[in-house]
Design a protein around this motif. Structure first.
Motif, PDB file in Angstrom:
ATOM      1  N   UNK A   1      13.096 155.153  18.273  1.00  0.00           N
ATOM      2  CA  UNK A   1      13.087 153.686  18.114  1.00  0.00           C
ATOM      3  C   UNK A   1      12.256 152.971  19.168  1.00  0.00           C
ATOM      4  N   UNK A   2      11.543 153.709  19.988  1.00  0.00           N
ATOM      5  CA  UNK A   2      10.858 153.122  21.145  1.00  0.00           C
ATOM      6  C   UNK A   2       9.869 152.018  20.778  1.00  0.00           C
ATOM      7  N   UNK A   3       9.288 152.104  19.596  1.00  0.00           N
ATOM      8  CA  UNK A   3       8.246 151.145  19.229  1.00  0.00           C
ATOM      9  C   UNK A   3       8.667 150.154  18.153  1.00  0.00           C
TER      10      UNK A   3
ATOM     11  N   UNK B   1      13.594 147.734  25.882  1.00  0.00           N
ATOM     12  CA  UNK B   1      12.685 148.712  25.276  1.00  0.00           C
ATOM     13  C   UNK B   1      11.956 149.558  26.316  1.00  0.00           C
ATOM     14  N   UNK B   2      11.702 148.980  27.509  1.00  0.00           N
ATOM     15  CA  UNK B   2      10.986 149.698  28.556  1.00  0.00           C
ATOM     16  C   UNK B   2      11.687 149.456  29.906  1.00  0.00           C
ATOM     17  N   UNK B   3      12.854 150.085  30.120  1.00  0.00           N
ATOM     18  CA  UNK B   3      13.646 149.817  31.320  1.00  0.00           C
ATOM     19  C   UNK B   3      12.982 150.199  32.636  1.00  0.00           C
ATOM     20  N   UNK B   4      12.034 151.121  32.607  1.00  0.00           N
ATOM     21  CA  UNK B   4      11.353 151.499  33.843  1.00  0.00           C
ATOM     22  C   UNK B   4      10.140 150.624  34.119  1.00  0.00           C
ATOM     23  N   UNK B   5       9.798 149.785  33.150  1.00  0.00           N
ATOM     24  CA  UNK B   5       8.571 148.998  33.254  1.00  0.00           C
ATOM     25  C   UNK B   5       8.819 147.510  33.470  1.00  0.00           C
ATOM     26  N   UNK B   6       9.912 146.994  32.898  1.00  0.00           N
ATOM     27  CA  UNK B   6      10.163 145.554  32.980  1.00  0.00           C
ATOM     28  C   UNK B   6      11.536 145.261  33.560  1.00  0.00           C
ATOM     29  N   UNK B   7      11.595 144.414  34.586  1.00  0.00           N
ATOM     30  CA  UNK B   7      12.887 144.005  35.149  1.00  0.00           C
ATOM     31  C   UNK B   7      13.500 142.882  34.321  1.00  0.00           C
ATOM     32  N   UNK B   8      14.809 142.795  34.323  1.00  0.00           N
ATOM     33  CA  UNK B   8      15.499 141.679  33.688  1.00  0.00           C
ATOM     34  C   UNK B   8      15.282 140.434  34.554  1.00  0.00           C
TER      35      UNK B   8
ATOM     36  N   UNK C   1      -1.225 143.994  27.042  1.00  0.00           N
ATOM     37  CA  UNK C   1      -0.252 144.051  25.940  1.00  0.00           C
ATOM     38  C   UNK C   1       1.142 143.585  26.325  1.00  0.00           C
ATOM     39  N   UNK C   2       1.531 143.752  27.586  1.00  0.00           N
ATOM     40  CA  UNK C   2       2.855 143.297  28.003  1.00  0.00           C
ATOM     41  C   UNK C   2       2.957 141.781  27.889  1.00  0.00           C
ATOM     42  N   UNK C   3       1.957 141.092  28.400  1.00  0.00           N
ATOM     43  CA  UNK C   3       1.960 139.628  28.332  1.00  0.00           C
ATOM     44  C   UNK C   3       1.862 139.154  26.881  1.00  0.00           C
ATOM     45  N   UNK C   4       1.080 139.854  26.079  1.00  0.00           N
ATOM     46  CA  UNK C   4       0.946 139.479  24.675  1.00  0.00           C
ATOM     47  C   UNK C   4       2.285 139.619  23.936  1.00  0.00           C
ATOM     48  N   UNK C   5       3.001 140.711  24.215  1.00  0.00           N
ATOM     49  CA  UNK C   5       4.294 140.911  23.574  1.00  0.00           C
ATOM     50  C   UNK C   5       5.286 139.843  24.019  1.00  0.00           C
TER      51      UNK C   5
ATOM     52  N   UNK D   1       3.020 147.326  17.171  1.00  0.00           N
ATOM     53  CA  UNK D   1       1.668 147.623  17.660  1.00  0.00           C
ATOM     54  C   UNK D   1       1.572 147.423  19.167  1.00  0.00           C
ATOM     55  N   UNK D   2       2.184 146.364  19.665  1.00  0.00           N
ATOM     56  CA  UNK D   2       2.141 146.088  21.096  1.00  0.00           C
ATOM     57  C   UNK D   2       3.073 147.021  21.872  1.00  0.00           C
ATOM     58  N   UNK D   3       4.249 147.293  21.334  1.00  0.00           N
ATOM     59  CA  UNK D   3       5.157 148.229  21.999  1.00  0.00           C
ATOM     60  C   UNK D   3       4.507 149.602  22.161  1.00  0.00           C
ATOM     61  N   UNK D   4       3.731 150.008  21.167  1.00  0.00           N
ATOM     62  CA  UNK D   4       3.071 151.312  21.219  1.00  0.00           C
ATOM     63  C   UNK D   4       2.064 151.392  22.362  1.00  0.00           C
ATOM     64  N   UNK D   5       1.612 150.249  22.854  1.00  0.00           N
ATOM     65  CA  UNK D   5       0.656 150.234  23.959  1.00  0.00           C
ATOM     66  C   UNK D   5       1.338 150.223  25.322  1.00  0.00           C
TER      67      UNK D   5
END
Length: 231
Positions: A50-52, A138-145, A112-116, A88-92
């Motif tokens: 379900x990652x994307x 969706x990306x716990x290691x990449x984005x902080x709450x 892509x992060x800013x676009x999403x 499409x953006x999650x896949x990036x």
């Protein structure tokens, strides 16, 4: 200094204490703080199958953090129009890459992060806070709450467009001093290493903010005061 972290959060004992209170479990097995189920609910939002794409589990997970997603907005996430192009953006956005290691262009203005984030934020009933929480799911290691408590604790500007990059900068500073501190606090508190260092810092800061913010009584509170947990 890239990020203003209160001195109390650098204290090993205090850090572990804040984490334990957040992840505490009541006598009947229910979580003291519903947000402690945010990452792990349904196996996690970043699991391969379900990652994307956004799922009903992601919608429910976000509600554990004290916000709600109305049915209209939920349907836009779960049954998106092709124009939204969430998948499409999650896949990036790499699933396993940590914020500290990511190329700055991925989280930059045109990345892509800013676009999403902008597409999610643009949906009716979503807004900036829920958009950020969905991305952290969706990306716990990449984005902080990020929310009003985190903003106050870290003394962020009103128009905060650099939080991700400033967090990345702080994680890289002093040979990863912050990462080492957060990993030690996570171990001391008895959390699993599936909880990212970003989430360790976020929950630590949120718990601290709830205790010291002047306006804390007026804020959403999906987690009771520590004295109620310990009683």
């Amino acid at each position: 200094m890239c990020l203003r972290i209160p001195p109390a959060l650098w204290q090993s004992h205090r850090a572990a204490e804040l984490l334990r209170s957040y992840w505490a479990v009541r006598w009947d097995g229910t979580p003291a703080c519903t947000g402690s189920r945010f990452e792990r609910l349904g196996g996690g939002g970043d699991r391969l199958s379900v990652a994307n794409r956004f799922t009903a589990d992601d919608v429910i997970a976000v509600t554990t953090l004290g916000v709600s997603i109305p049915a209209t907005a939920a349907l836009q996430l779960l049954e998106p129009d092709p124009a939204h192009a969430f998948s499409e953006l999650l896949a990036q956005l790499p699933v396993t890459t940590r914020l500290v290691d990511v190329d700055a262009s991925l989280i930059g203005r045109e990345g892509p992060a800013r676009q999403l984030w902008e597409r999610l934020n643009g949906l009716r009933w979503i807004g900036p806070v829920i958009a950020g929480k969905l991305m952290a799911r969706k990306r716990p290691a990449l984005f902080p709450v990020y929310d009003s408590v985190i903003k106050w604790v870290f003394d962020r500007p009103e128009n905060d467009v650099l939080f991700w990059s400033d967090m990345r900068c702080e994680l890289q500073a002093d040979d990863g001093r912050l990462i080492t501190h957060l990993e030690r606090a996570r171990t001391t508190a008895g959390l699993g290493d599936d909880i990212s260092v970003l989430r360790v810092l976020d929950t630590m800061a949120w718990r601290y903010g709830k205790e010291v913010m002047p306006s804390r009584r007026q804020l959403a509170h999906p987690c009771p005061p520590q004295w109620l947990i310990e009683s």
